[in-house]
Each structure stands twice: as structure tokens, then as C-alpha cells.
Design a protein around this motif. Structure first.
Motif, PDB file in Angstrom:
ATOM      1  N   THR A  85       0.840  -1.201   0.000  1.00 15.47           N
ATOM      2  CA  THR A  85       0.000   0.000   0.000  1.00 15.47           C
ATOM      3  C   THR A  85       0.876   1.253   0.000  1.00 15.47           C
ATOM      4  O   THR A  85       0.374   2.356   0.174  1.00 15.47           O
ATOM      5  N   SER A  86       2.164   1.079  -0.199  1.00 12.29           N
ATOM      6  CA  SER A  86       3.111   2.197  -0.267  1.00 12.29           C
ATOM      7  C   SER A  86       3.516   2.422  -1.720  1.00 12.29           C
ATOM      8  O   SER A  86       4.152   1.554  -2.333  1.00 12.29           O
ATOM      9  N   LEU A  87       3.128   3.564  -2.261  1.00  7.10           N
ATOM     10  CA  LEU A  87       3.497   3.859  -3.649  1.00  7.10           C
ATOM     11  C   LEU A  87       5.012   3.930  -3.795  1.00  7.10           C
ATOM     12  O   LEU A  87       5.566   3.486  -4.797  1.00  7.10           O
ATOM     13  N   GLU A  88       5.683   4.456  -2.804  1.00 12.46           N
ATOM     14  CA  GLU A  88       7.144   4.551  -2.856  1.00 12.46           C
ATOM     15  C   GLU A  88       7.773   3.168  -2.941  1.00 12.46           C
ATOM     16  O   GLU A  88       8.708   2.941  -3.718  1.00 12.46           O
ATOM     17  N   GLU A  89       7.268   2.206  -2.156  1.00 14.98           N
ATOM     18  CA  GLU A  89       7.798   0.849  -2.193  1.00 14.98           C
ATOM     19  C   GLU A  89       7.550   0.202  -3.551  1.00 14.98           C
ATOM     20  O   GLU A  89       8.382  -0.547  -4.060  1.00 14.98           O
ATOM     21  N   CYS A  90       6.416   0.497  -4.125  1.00 20.32           N
ATOM     22  CA  CYS A  90       6.085  -0.061  -5.440  1.00 20.32           C
ATOM     23  C   CYS A  90       7.017   0.462  -6.512  1.00 20.32           C
ATOM     24  O   CYS A  90       7.502  -0.284  -7.357  1.00 20.32           O
ATOM     25  N   VAL A  91       7.298   1.756  -6.471  1.00 24.81           N
ATOM     26  CA  VAL A  91       8.048   2.427  -7.534  1.00 24.81           C
ATOM     27  C   VAL A  91       9.558   2.258  -7.396  1.00 24.81           C
ATOM     28  O   VAL A  91      10.282   2.179  -8.393  1.00 24.81           O
ATOM     29  N   ARG A  92      10.044   2.168  -6.159  1.00 28.38           N
ATOM     30  CA  ARG A  92      11.481   2.143  -5.904  1.00 28.38           C
ATOM     31  C   ARG A  92      12.186   1.011  -6.647  1.00 28.38           C
ATOM     32  O   ARG A  92      11.809  -0.150  -6.548  1.00 28.38           O
ATOM     33  N   GLY A  93      13.225   1.348  -7.401  1.00 25.58           N
ATOM     34  CA  GLY A  93      14.065   0.343  -8.050  1.00 25.58           C
ATOM     35  C   GLY A  93      13.467  -0.321  -9.272  1.00 25.58           C
ATOM     36  O   GLY A  93      13.984  -1.341  -9.743  1.00 25.58           O
ATOM     37  N   THR A  94      12.401   0.243  -9.818  1.00 26.86           N
ATOM     38  CA  THR A  94      11.748  -0.390 -10.963  1.00 26.86           C
ATOM     39  C   THR A  94      12.424  -0.033 -12.282  1.00 26.86           C
ATOM     40  O   THR A  94      13.012   1.039 -12.426  1.00 26.86           O
ATOM     41  N   ILE A  95      12.295  -0.943 -13.232  1.00 25.87           N
ATOM     42  CA  ILE A  95      12.720  -0.643 -14.599  1.00 25.87           C
ATOM     43  C   ILE A  95      11.532  -0.205 -15.450  1.00 25.87           C
ATOM     44  O   ILE A  95      11.699   0.405 -16.507  1.00 25.87           O
ATOM     45  N   TYR A  96      10.323  -0.495 -14.939  1.00 31.10           N
ATOM     46  CA  TYR A  96       9.104  -0.235 -15.710  1.00 31.10           C
ATOM     47  C   TYR A  96       7.934  -0.133 -14.742  1.00 31.10           C
ATOM     48  O   TYR A  96       7.817  -0.931 -13.802  1.00 31.10           O
ATOM     49  N   ILE A  97       7.065   0.851 -14.972  1.00 36.41           N
ATOM     50  CA  ILE A  97       5.858   1.014 -14.162  1.00 36.41           C
ATOM     51  C   ILE A  97       4.650   0.960 -15.086  1.00 36.41           C
ATOM     52  O   ILE A  97       4.604   1.652 -16.107  1.00 36.41           O
ATOM     53  N   GLN A  98       3.662   0.145 -14.717  1.00 34.83           N
ATOM     54  CA  GLN A  98       2.421   0.042 -15.483  1.00 34.83           C
ATOM     55  C   GLN A  98       1.273   0.523 -14.598  1.00 34.83           C
ATOM     56  O   GLN A  98       0.922  -0.111 -13.614  1.00 34.83           O
TER      57      GLN A  98
END
Length: 323
Positions: free
Chosen positions: A77-90
Motif C-alpha cells: 500500500t506504499s506507492l514509494e515501495e512499489c516504484v522504488r528500483g523499478t525498470i518499468y511502471i504500469q
């Protein structure tokens, strides 16, 4: 972390869950985000169940087991945790421009350098969503067909400022996860899929409205006629094969196609339902369709649809391997 990299999925509804399973099928680590803990838990449970069902039905994508794929997908439920270190966001939030702008404004503050920023929007042109983002050169629409897991086409729609590297890397990634990328050269209202779909639906509506054919018989034209060949080749390859090439097809049938098309008529006003006549038209069409599939049976019929799409997708993969 998977050596392939991390994918962030923002929104855990039907489309978000499908994207999570698609990326996990080839070994990507996936982080699925939603605002409500209960929704995240429910989504992960549904994913686990669906992957096991696909495995049982032998329609599971990829070479990893259902258990291995499930382990690659986590929720937060943390947007930061979801986004951190990603190569791609959908991004897969509801189709509301203000909401998408709000979500992307937050992501834009958190995202790292080089991450591709993709939206699943089906009709909002990317420039409207990304115009105020500081990382807008890495923004692109990746619009899937529904249901994405079994119908792999995905439209890649750039904004005017989307750079060439983002366009190519997104296409390469979609190819790597076994989707069927369709690259548009510029943004266009409706993209390609919906423009084709709406043109077909408009003619279907006119034929039913004018009493030429019933809704049920019209559907036979597609499912037992055009759809049979379109499942394996598109309309342009179809005409190329139906004559001695496309030029010969135009020589033979061009005049007839032009004359028939000239008689098609205007866009049906029933879509907008602004007049009483329009509303009656829609109600009559709905009533006719409910005779075949009552509203209380829609869920059951969707399961029927998805199982057949899964079987067709499996058949196409097997045939492609054998060629």
C-alpha cells in the motif's frame, strides 16, 4: 530480487492483476500497489488462484510453475515501495483523467532515472496525462486488449515528447513478455484497436436497427465467419491472401467496397441516448441480448469466454512453435 528486474504495477484490479501475471510469467519481480490493504490481499489471492487454475488447464504462460510465478508477485500500500528500483511502471487505475494525473504526479516525484512510465489507459491520449511531468519523455501508453493474459496485443502510444529510446525499450519489453506490441507513430483519439472496433460496432448497430439481421445472427457472422480467420491473421493479410496480392484485391473488389461503404450511413445516435427514440433503441437491443444471456448469467458467461480465449491462446502458441 529477480535478475531480470523489478516491475511496478499501480492499481490491482482486473488489468493490474493481468499485467502482474504477464510479467511474472517470464521471471520479472512484480510489486502490486493499491491504496486499500484488503484490496491488495484480495488481488494477490486471486492471482494465486488463477495461476493454479491456468496450470491445471495447461494454459499457464511461461516455463515457470504457478508456485514460482506466485512467489515473484508481492503487494504493497506504499506507492514509494512499489516504484522504488523499478525498470518499468504500469499504471492501471480507473479511466478518469484527473485521477491518472494525480497518480502520475506522485509517481513522478518518486521514480528513478531510466524507468519507463506506462499507462494502461484505453482512450485518454498520453499528452493529456503526462504534459506536466518532469519525466514526460519516458511516458508512453501501453494499452492491452481485454483480458490481457489471453489476448496479448498491446498498443504502444507515444506522447509528442516521448523519446525514441522509451518507444523502443517498451516494445522490446512487451516482446520479451510475449505480448504482441503495436507501435503507433503518434497519439490519436481511440488509438487503433478502438477505432477499428467502433467502426465495426457502428455498422453492426445500423444493421440491427434497420431490421436487416438479429443481434444473434450478426454475432454468428463474426464468431463462425470473420472471427475464425481473424484469430490467426489480420484484415490486411486476409485480403492479400484472398486475391493475388493486395493490388489484385483492389483491382477485383475495390469498386464494390467503395460503393457498399458509401451506403453505410451516419454514426448511430443511439450511442449517446439523448432522445427518447435513442433510449428505446438501446433498450430493445439490450432486451434482445438478454434473451441470449440474462444479466444474472453475465459472470458465468465471462468465465466461459475466458476459458475459450485461454484455449485459443494456447493453440496459437503451440502452432507458432511448430512452424
Amino acid at each position: 530480487m529477480s535478475d531480470k528486474g523489478k516491475i511496478g504495477i499501480v492499481g490491482s484490479g482486473l488489468i493490474g492483476k493481468s499485467w502482474a501475471m504477464i510479467f511474472a510469467s517470464v521471471g520479472y519481480e512484480v510489486m502490486l500497489y493499491d491504496v486499500e490493504p484488503a484490496q491488495v490481499t484480495r488481488a494477490l489471492d486471486n492471482i494465486r488462484t488463477e495461476l493454479l487454475e491456468f496450470e491445471k488447464d495447461e494454459t499457464l504462460r511461461g516455463s515457470l510453475t504457478a508456485a514460482e510465478q506466485t512467489k515473484l508477485i508481492a503487494g504493497t500500500t506504499s506507492l514509494e515501495e512499489c516504484v522504488r528500483g523499478t525498470i518499468y511502471i504500469q499504471e492501471c487505475v480507473p479511466e478518469l483523467l484527473d485521477l491518472k494525473i494525480k497518480v502520475w504526479t506522485e509517481i513522478d516525484k518518486l521514480v528513478g532515472d531510466g524507468t519507463i512510465l506506462a499507462s494502461s489507459t484505453s482512450c485518454i491520449v498520453p499528452s493529456k496525462i503526462s504534459k506536466d511531468l518532469k519525466n514526460k519523455e519516458r511516458f508512453i501508453v501501453a494499452h492491452p486488449c481485454n483480458p490481457p493474459y489471453h489476448t496479448p496485443m498491446v498498443e504502444l502510444v507515444p506522447a509528442p515528447w516521448t523519446d525514441a529510446d522509451t518507444r523502443q525499450r517498451t516494445r522490446d519489453l512487451m516482446t520479451a513478455v510475449k505480448q504482441g506490441p503495436v507501435s503507433l507513430q503518434r497519439e490519436l483519439q481511440g488509438f487503433v484497436l478502438n477505432r477499428m472496433q467502433y467502426a465495426l460496432l457502428n455498422e453492426c448497430w445500423r444493421l440491427i436497427r434497420d431490421g436487416i439481421v438479429s443481434p444473434q445472427d450478426l454475432d454468428v457472422v463474426m464468431k463462425d465467419g470473420m472471427g475464425m480467420r481473424y484469430a490467426f491473421m489480420g484484415p490486411m493479410e486476409t485480403i492479400h491472401l484472398n486475391a493475388e496480392g493486395t493490388k489484385n484485391y483492389c483491382d477485383r473488389y475495390g469498386e464494390t467496397i467503395y460503393n457498399v461503404s458509401s451506403d453505410s450511413g451516419p454514426i448511430p445516435t443511439g450511442w449517446r441516448q439523448e432522445s427518447e427514440e435513442d433510449r428505446v433503441e438501446v433498450e430493445n437491443l439490450n432486451k434482445a441480448m438478454c434473451e441470449t444471456i440474462p444479466l444474472e448469467k453475465l459472470g458465468e458467461r465471462r468465465v466461459w469466454r475466458d476459458r475459450r480465449l485461454a484455449a485459443l491462446a494456447k493453440l496459437k502458441r503451440e502452432m507458432d512453435k511448430s512452424e
